[in-house]
Design an enzyme around this catalytic site. Structure first.
Site, short mmCIF file in Angstrom:
data_model
loop_
_atom_site.label_atom_id
_atom_site.label_comp_id
_atom_site.label_asym_id
_atom_site.label_seq_id
_atom_site.Cartn_x
_atom_site.Cartn_y
_atom_site.Cartn_z
N LYS A 81 31.42 30.83 42.07
CA LYS A 81 31.65 29.47 41.58
C LYS A 81 31.08 29.32 40.17
O LYS A 81 29.99 29.83 39.88
CB LYS A 81 31.01 28.48 42.54
CG LYS A 81 31.36 27.01 42.25
CD LYS A 81 30.76 26.11 43.33
CE LYS A 81 31.17 24.66 43.15
NZ LYS A 81 30.66 23.80 44.26
N SER A 159 33.84 20.67 46.05
CA SER A 159 34.09 21.04 44.67
C SER A 159 34.40 22.52 44.46
O SER A 159 34.79 22.93 43.37
CB SER A 159 32.87 20.66 43.82
OG SER A 159 31.72 21.38 44.23
N SER A 183 31.05 20.51 49.67
CA SER A 183 31.75 21.28 48.64
C SER A 183 32.18 22.68 49.06
O SER A 183 33.02 23.29 48.41
CB SER A 183 30.89 21.38 47.37
OG SER A 183 30.88 20.15 46.68
#
Length: 452
Positions: A81, A159, A183
């Protein structure tokens, strides 16, 4: 997107050990999917380290040939990420305002632990700007589409949007994500994979751009419960062990009837009901009962909660300098933190401490909570991109159930459950802090039933 069943970390490790494949082959296959002009690679990755990944793969193939592979997983490609520090790379956290930041001098501890185990970092996955949304839309680097109904275009969840799509589409075999209010679990549910949120303190947060220091946690997304358990052990600095599935006979599961079942769409509701029926038939003792603590969460967060207060503390100087570079749908939420007083923040801290204590006591008679990961299937991108009101409503609804677990300092996993017409839904299992091992064992038992 690949249509055949995709490999787990365990099966890949076996293939590497037996010589049926090489790390270079795995990396080249992932790169081909990333670079497919008809795929989601351009939206799922903000940076692809082709040269670095191939060089690392060649090195691990040589080490394995010499009997010196650092772990059975050495040479398996993984996505990172974009909010994690990777030595020599710029950590943009999904935002253009950090594009000119200096490269990270060292790996985040979580990244370093994966590197030590021999995972190959194939690239940086796209994400909601500064991790501040559960929808996965990003106007700067792109919004990857969920695998389901791709012709229409549905959100992948946030996210950790790019990481989930990368795993689902075979562009990486696992992804490193974060979870502040869902997320990791939301994108997992929307993309048909497994996502895990650990007890927050088990994995160090250093080197990960913060959203909320009180709620942030670091967790994996992959294709099975065992994959996530192995990755979680590495991230927590523990030795991966063989995961033993817990039998469902006599298992005590609680469905929280407060808040968590509100506003379910018909697909999620029917899939959840069918899944609970299967678990009951397999011997689980499922109880539905009120969970009053969940009814308090919205009030505690009425002024923006921890995420607004703590993100504003991080961003206020950057906002003063570069506010025009932010996604307005993110900056408006961060700025809510300016309206909270010190007394407000202390009230939230006290309310959460009391909430955790009471919720933990309520959970004591049960082995796990069971609830839908999200109340709805992935909405259409077109319905949200141009409508701020629809965006805000969907964001609150989709974040709701996962946030309940973060607020009680719990751990949780989302398992994929196919709804009507193959629509993706998620089954979330959760427990109090430090019950991670139990949740993994229960999830493995449920996974076996659902696949049986």
């Amino acid at each position: 997107m690949p249509t055949s069943p995709q490999p787990t970390l365990a099966s890949l490790a076996e293939d590497l050990a037996s010589g049926r494949t090489r790390s270079v082959d795995l990396v080249e296959a992932c790169l081909a999917r990333i670079e497919d002009a008809d795929g989601e690679g351009a939206r799922a990755f903000s940076l692809v380290d082709r040269a670095g990944a191939l060089k690392a793969a060649e090195g691990f193939d040589a080490l394995r040939a010499a009997g010196a592979a650092p772990s059975p997983f050495a040479g398996i490609p993984i996505g990172i990420k974009d909010l994690f520090d990777v030595a020599g790379q710029v950590t943009t956290a999904g935002s253009k305002v950090l594009a000119d930041a200096p490269p990270a001098p060292r790996d985040a501890p979580s990244v370093a632990r994966l590197r030590k185990a021999g995972f190959v970092f194939i690239g940086r996955n796209t994400m909601t700007e500064f991790a501040y949304s559960g929808l996965g839309l990003n106007p700067h680097y792109g919004s990857p589409r969920a695998p389901y109904d791709r012709a229409t275009g549905r959100i992948s969840g946030g996210s950790t949007s790019g990481g989930a799509v990368a795993v689902a589409d075979g562009m990486a075999h696992a992804a490193l994500g974060t979870d502040t209010g869902g997320s990791a679990r939301i994108p997992a549910a929307f993309c048909g994979i497994v996502g895990f949120k650990p007890t927050a303190r088990r994995v160090p947060l250093d080197g990960a751009f913060p959203l909320s220091s009180s709620l942030d946690s670091i967790g994996p997304m992959a294709r099975s419960v065992a994959c996530c358990a192995a990755l979680d052990a590495i991230l927590a600095g523990e030795e991966p062990t063989l995961l033993t599935a817990r039998p469902l006979a006599g298992l005590r599961l609680l469905i929280p009837a407060t808040v968590a079942l509100d506003e379910l769409d018909s697909t999620v509701a029917s899939a959840f009901e069918a899944t609970i029926a299967r678990l009951s038939q397999a011997g689980a003792r499922v109880t539905s009962a009120p969970f009053p603590e969940f009814g308090e969460v919205a009030g505690i967060n009425a002024k923006g909660g921890f995420t607004a207060a703590e993100s504003y503390a991080v961003h206020r100087a950057l906002l003063a300098e570069k506010a025009e570079g932010y996604d307005p749908r993110v900056s408006v939420r961060i700025k809510r933190g300016a309206d909270q007083s010190a007394a407000d923040y202390l009230d939230i801290l006290a309310a959460r401490r009391a909430l955790i204590k009471r919720a933990t006591a309520r959970l004591a008679p049960y082995d796990a909570l069971v609830l839908p990961t999200t109340p709805v299937i992935p909405p259409r991108v077109a319905d949200l991109e141009g409508d701020d009101a629809a965006y805000g409503k969907a964001n609150l609804l989709i974040l709701r159930n996962p946030t309940l677990i973060n607020m009680i300092d719990g751990c949780a996993i989302s398992l994929p459950v196919a709804g009507e017409g193959g629509a993706p839904t998620g089954l979330m299992l959760a427990g109090p802090a430090e019950s991670d091992a139990r949740i993994f064992a229960i999830a493995a038992g449920i996974e076996a039933v659902l696949k049986g």
